[in-house]
Design a protein around this motif. Structure first.
Motif, PDB file in Angstrom:
ATOM      1  N   GLY A   7      -4.409  21.513 -37.692  1.00 27.42           N
ATOM      2  CA  GLY A   7      -5.011  20.169 -37.955  1.00 27.42           C
ATOM      3  C   GLY A   7      -4.744  20.159 -39.575  1.00 27.42           C
ATOM      4  N   LEU A   8      -4.876  21.188 -40.311  1.00 26.30           N
ATOM      5  CA  LEU A   8      -4.586  21.254 -41.717  1.00 26.30           C
ATOM      6  C   LEU A   8      -3.263  21.030 -42.005  1.00 26.30           C
ATOM      7  CD1 LEU A   8      -5.963  21.770 -44.550  1.00 26.30           C
ATOM      8  CD2 LEU A   8      -5.738  24.294 -44.066  1.00 26.30           C
ATOM      9  N   ALA A   9      -2.360  21.649 -41.345  1.00 29.19           N
ATOM     10  CA  ALA A   9      -0.794  21.460 -41.773  1.00 29.19           C
ATOM     11  C   ALA A   9      -0.481  20.047 -41.388  1.00 29.19           C
ATOM     12  CB  ALA A   9       0.093  22.451 -40.903  1.00 29.19           C
ATOM     13  N   GLY A  36       1.846  15.637 -43.684  1.00 24.85           N
ATOM     14  CA  GLY A  36       1.767  14.082 -43.486  1.00 24.85           C
ATOM     15  C   GLY A  36       1.640  13.286 -44.833  1.00 24.85           C
ATOM     16  N   ALA A  37       0.346  13.739 -45.175  1.00 19.24           N
ATOM     17  CA  ALA A  37       0.291  12.751 -46.567  1.00 19.24           C
ATOM     18  C   ALA A  37       0.969  13.284 -47.509  1.00 19.24           C
ATOM     19  CB  ALA A  37      -1.364  13.149 -47.073  1.00 19.24           C
ATOM     20  N   LEU A  51       3.256  15.198 -37.409  1.00 15.34           N
ATOM     21  CA  LEU A  51       3.357  15.936 -36.194  1.00 15.34           C
ATOM     22  C   LEU A  51       4.113  17.203 -36.149  1.00 15.34           C
ATOM     23  CD1 LEU A  51       3.563  14.960 -33.060  1.00 15.34           C
ATOM     24  CD2 LEU A  51       5.683  14.018 -33.326  1.00 15.34           C
ATOM     25  N   VAL A  52       5.091  17.351 -36.756  1.00 15.82           N
ATOM     26  CA  VAL A  52       5.495  18.799 -37.164  1.00 15.82           C
ATOM     27  C   VAL A  52       4.665  19.624 -37.562  1.00 15.82           C
ATOM     28  CG1 VAL A  52       7.248  20.234 -38.416  1.00 15.82           C
ATOM     29  CG2 VAL A  52       7.942  17.930 -37.663  1.00 15.82           C
ATOM     30  N   GLY A  53       3.580  19.436 -38.385  1.00 13.97           N
ATOM     31  CA  GLY A  53       2.676  20.188 -39.007  1.00 13.97           C
ATOM     32  C   GLY A  53       1.617  20.638 -37.898  1.00 13.97           C
TER      33      GLY A  53
END
Length: 476
Positions: A419-421, A426-427, A453-455
């Motif tokens: 979630g953090l990644a 993304g941002a 999505l990748v994160g």
């Protein structure tokens, strides 16, 4: 008479909101209407919240210039957002019995993700609420024939909407939205029927619009245009899903079935009624071509109000501006409340965990006041169109909040690190792309969504792998 009607209607609707506010006893009443709203009220507040200034003023102006292709984000993306919420998110979120959407991120991913996503959500509302305040100034200026400036209109509109939102919260918003939905529907249908005769009938208007290519929806078969079209569509369709105002309507329902059905029905009604203002605006090209030419390239948002004032009988004017004010006020109140509640619950309360429910309610009301001051300042200084202010609002939630929400609901392997990644990548990539290559073939928000999505996938799988490795070492 029109001006006095506007004043009277405005005063009565605010009074209703204040009377309902007397029933607010706790934060559940204030933030989620006590979780007891029936189907018809939830449907009304879903519809009325989204049927705002951009629907009556912004979308028609864009349609006149670009046709259906230009309004792919709204109403196509926005109505699909509500339908998707009903079909895929309403029941899972309702069952969790949360107060705000930020609570979901805290329970799923931890405090850091809760704070980051909440800040993104709050920021996303700045342009949306400012657009409603800006529209109020425009309406008061038009109906007073210039006696009230747009600036004064914005200040008066923001102050009065704030009053009943501050005291009544979601309970006042829900009840006033129900009344305003009725006014919007009756007003739009009546004025559409009234002006269609002056334009030569519905069939004549539709045929001319079709002949001029206004119904061309799909992009040209070129990669750049296809990507831009797709990005505009998903920015509002997906970026609007992780929003507090949408979540409030889900959680204010009396049952999970109501939450699902009301979201879907509200989305369908919104899509249907959003075409009436577009029809009215295009009718202006047949009724008064000179008026359209005068405002199309200067302030196209004025075309529809000016058409009503100059070519509709007084009763039709009353119905139109009653519907317009209802649309703006319901949207403004909802979008003032949503970020204020989630900021108080998910930011302020986290630093003061011993806060009582009564103290949290007071904080929520103070945040409503401060947020109103902030968005009014933005509205007074913004030169952007109402449509673009609303359309741009959802980029940040698309890149930072949608993937963690969807994967948190439907992917059991989503982890706090994932979630953090997802939020950070993304941002981060979105901001970097906006700075370095805002006009690239891959739009910044689409690149940010891919990074999010990748994160999520990469971060979750790496965390799970690390835990398995630790467990193996311990057992060895």
């Amino acid at each position: 008479m029109l001006l006095w009607f506007v004043i009277g209607y405005w005063a009565i609707s605010v009074a209703i909101g204040l009377v309902v506010a007397l029933r607010v006893r706790n934060t559940a009443d204030y933030a989620a209407a006590g979780h007891r709203m029936p189907m018809y009220v939830v449907t009304a507040t879903v519809f009325a919240t989204w049927f705002g200034s951009e629907t009556v003023l912004g979308i028609p102006a864009t349609f006149l210039k670009e046709g259906l292709h230009g309004v792919v984000a709204d109403p196509f993306g926005s109505s699909l957002c509500l339908i998707l919420v009903g079909l895929f998110f309403a029941k899972p979120l309702y069952r969790r019995k949360l107060l705000t959407i930020g609570d979901f991120y805290r329970r799923q991913y931890g405090r850091t993700v809760e704070v980051l996503v909440t800040l993104c959500i709050v920021i996303s509302y700045l342009g949306w609420v400012a657009a409603q305040i800006k529209a109020l100034g425009l309406v008061f200026n038009v109906v007073s024939d210039g006696a009230m400036s747009k600036t004064v209109g914005m200040l008066v509109g923001a102050a009065t909407v704030m009053v009943y939102t501050l005291f009544g919260g979601m309970l006042s918003v829900a009840i006033t939205d129900f009344i305003q939905m009725i006014v919007i529907m009756l007003g739009m249908v009546y004025i559409g029927w009234d002006l269609s005769g002056s334009a030569g009938g519905v069939e004549a208007v539709v045929q001319q619009a079709s002949a001029q290519g206004k119904f061309d929806f799909w992009p040209a078969p070129h990669w750049g245009e296809v990507i831009a079209f797709f990005t505009a569509w998903i920015t509002m369709m997906l970026g609007s899903i992780p929003q507090q105002d949408v979540f409030q309507r889900v959680t204010s329902s009396d049952t999970e079935t109501t939450a699902r059905n009301a979201s879907v029905l509200g989305g369908v009604l919104y899509f249907m009624f959003a075409f009436i203002p577009m029809f009215l605006a295009y009718s202006a090209t047949r009724i008064d071509p000179a008026l359209v030419k005068q405002y199309l390239d200067t302030d196209s948002q004025l075309i529809l109000p000016k058409l009503i004032l100059t070519h509709a009988p007084q009763f039709a004017q009353i119905m139109f501006f009653g519907a317009l004010l209802s649309a703006i006020k319901s949207c403004a109140s909802a979008t003032l409340l949503a970020p204020s509640v989630t900021f108080a619950e998910n930011i302020v309360r986290g630093f003061v965990p011993a806060m009582t429910d009564k103290q949290l309610l007071a904080v929520m009301r103070w945040v409503v006041f401060l947020f109103t001051c902030l968005v009014t300042t933005i509205a007074l200084n913004s030169q952007a169109s109402i449509f673009s202010m609303v359309e741009d609002a959802y980029k940040i939630t698309l890149v930072a909040a949608f993937v963690p929400l969807a994967f948190g609901v439907y992917w059991k392997r989503a982890t706090p690190w994932g979630g953090l990644a997802s939020v950070v990548l993304g941002a981060g990539l979105w901001l970097l792309a906006e700075w370095l290559a805002p006009d690239a073939m891959i739009p910044p928000q689409l690149a940010g969504l891919g990074a999010s999505l990748v994160g999520m996938i990469g971060g979750s799988l790496l965390e799970a792998r690390g835990k398995r490795g630790s467990s193996w070492q311990l057992s060895a």
